[in-house]
Design an enzyme around this catalytic site. Sequence first.
Site, mmCIF file in Angstrom:
data_model
loop_
_atom_site.group_PDB
_atom_site.id
_atom_site.type_symbol
_atom_site.label_atom_id
_atom_site.label_comp_id
_atom_site.label_asym_id
_atom_site.label_seq_id
_atom_site.Cartn_x
_atom_site.Cartn_y
_atom_site.Cartn_z
ATOM 1 N N GLU A 42 8.243 1.663 2.635
ATOM 2 C CA GLU A 42 7.922 1.844 4.053
ATOM 3 C C GLU A 42 9.066 1.285 4.887
ATOM 4 O OE1 GLU A 42 5.572 -1.170 6.336
ATOM 5 O OE2 GLU A 42 4.624 -1.531 4.391
ATOM 6 N N LYS A 131 -4.719 -2.646 4.166
ATOM 7 C CA LYS A 131 -3.748 -3.710 3.899
ATOM 8 C C LYS A 131 -4.391 -5.054 4.203
ATOM 9 C CE LYS A 131 -0.173 -4.786 6.776
ATOM 10 N NZ LYS A 131 1.171 -4.732 7.388
#
Length: 210
Positions: A42, A131
């Site tokens: 990411e 997350k």
Amino acid sequence: MSSEVLQQLKKSKVIAIIRGIEPSQAQPLFEALERGGIALAEVTLNTPNALQIIQMMRKKYEGRMVIGAGTVLNAAYGDEAIQAGAQFLISPNVDQGMIEKALASEVLPIPGALTPTEIVQAMNCGASTVKLFPCSSLGPSYLKEIKGPLNDVNLLAVGGITKDNAAAYLEAGAFSVGVGGSLVSLSEIQKGNYKAITTYAEQLMAAVNQ
């Protein structure tokens, strides 16, 4: 596409978190990560030129790495990231607009949460993967306790993850881990020592697959 990304994440167990690099550093960094066995990365949107980097690396690594955007705080940021080619969106917060934007675009949303209430809120907005952030403050034992009542959610452990503790989070029930500064070392990048990043990636992947 989101289900394919989820399967790749389940298989690979690691997302590299890239923050604060220059566009000129992107290609050698991604090469170093790929050589070390990293399959997902990411690029955080608070990195200057993040969208440019995502677009460039998607074109370069199509079919070889899964590339997404991080620090996607809302739907507007999500739209920009998707337009740049992001295959998943990660945030430190739960934003319904971001989650809905990702799902509508068949992109995997991974909102960030810490408490059971926040995790359930993310699930109610349609997120199957959340997350857990920041993990460093509470450790693997907290994640294990969370997984007791919330065993249906995929938890991505993020915050203070290293090659030395990544396996402990997976053993505690994490679906996968996000690894930032310990893997994507800005000091090594500044020195041009990409070999050190490959070596760390290899050690990290060996640890999570032991």
